[in-house]
Design an enzyme around this catalytic site. Structure first.
Site: not given
Length: 285
Positions: A97-98
């Site tokens: 979930k960058r």
């Protein structure tokens, strides 16, 4: 990799015969007792999971936090290498979930694709296009954008109206229209929101969804198959983590049994959808 992400995805589906994605979230506190004191417990448990599900899974999805929080990134890398050996057809999705911009986003893309060799990575698009583009630049790798997630707090922001449509619909609209030139973009669409999933499928018939929330989070398999399958009986990877890997206390037979049950349930739903000539995404829920 010498082929496109879309071709890798097609191969994974054809070889596994299903849409199953197995989450590798080895919570150290929940590992079976026999892994206590093992030098590399996360890797050892992941090997058990991978061995039990290699022929059933189209993808494996390790959640990076369970490794980095303990300084066990080497066990994550070794687990991915083991997937390559035991299930070479399967996609590896790094659930990280960058979300950032510029050279930081490029560094995160390098982490996922070069350090760990993942095929795809989950990405938070909140900062906009320049936070997403570095993850889409390689035709052989994919970015999976958070869209309508499975957690209870998703509605806090994702359901807010933006020019008459919920924010999650605007995210999907922009992603589909402007960012998917390489055919390597997917959306995270949670199993706990079948109505929202059906809306997204009607609006974006060609986009693939990664669907968490089956099992421990309470998502109903039949509902999401009716809502999210595309016209070809695909269009989604259905992810289960705790419901598979900790089934029966994490024994090999129980892990395989849970994966087989999900595999069979998905394919039964796909056959039923074809028999009635479509899915609920083509109708009003």
């Amino acid at each position: 990799m010498s082929t496109t992400f879309a071709a890798r995805l097609a191969r994974a589906l054809a070889t596994s015969g299903s849409l199953v994605c197995v989450g590798l979230d080895p919570d150290l506190a929940r590992l079976p007792r026999e892994f206590a004191g093992v030098p590399e417990p996360l890797l050892a448990f992941n090997r058990r999971i991978i061995d039990a599900t290699a022929d059933l899974a189209a993808a494996f999805k390790p959640q990076i936090a369970f490794y980095s929080a303990l300084g066990k990134e080497a066990e994550l890398a070794a687990s991915i290498q083991y997937i390559r050996e035991r299930a070479p057809h399967a996609l590896v999705i790094l659930d990280a979930k960058r979300g950032d911009v510029g050279n930081t986003a490029e560094a995160y893309a390098g982490e996922a694709f070069d350090r760990y060799g993942a095929d795809a990575v989950t990405v938070n698009p909140y900062m906009g296009e320049d936070s997403v583009r570095p993850f889409l630049a390689r035709r052989d790798r994919g970015a999976i954008l958070l869209c309508r997630t499975s957690n209870s707090g998703a509605r806090d922001f994702q359901d807010l109206l933006v020019d008459g449509l919920p924010l999650y619909r605007r995210v999907a609209e922009r992603a589909d229209r402007y960012w998917n030139e390489n055919g390597n973009l997917m959306l995270v669409v949670g199993a706990t929101g079948p109505r929202e999933m059906a809306e997204l499928r009607r609006a974006h018939p060609g986009l693939w969804f990664l669907v968490p929330g089956i099992g421990a989070q309470g998502g109903d398999l039949d509902s999401i198959l009716a809502a999210g399958l595309d016209a070809d009986g695909g269009g989604m990877l259905i992810s289960s983590s705790r419901g598979i890997i900790f089934a029966g206390g994490g024994t090999r037979d129980a892990i395989r049994g849970a994966a087989e049950e999900l595999h069979a349930g998905i394919n039964s739903g796909r056959r039923a959808a074809r028999a009635v000539g479509g899915t609920a995404s083509a109708r009003q829920l």
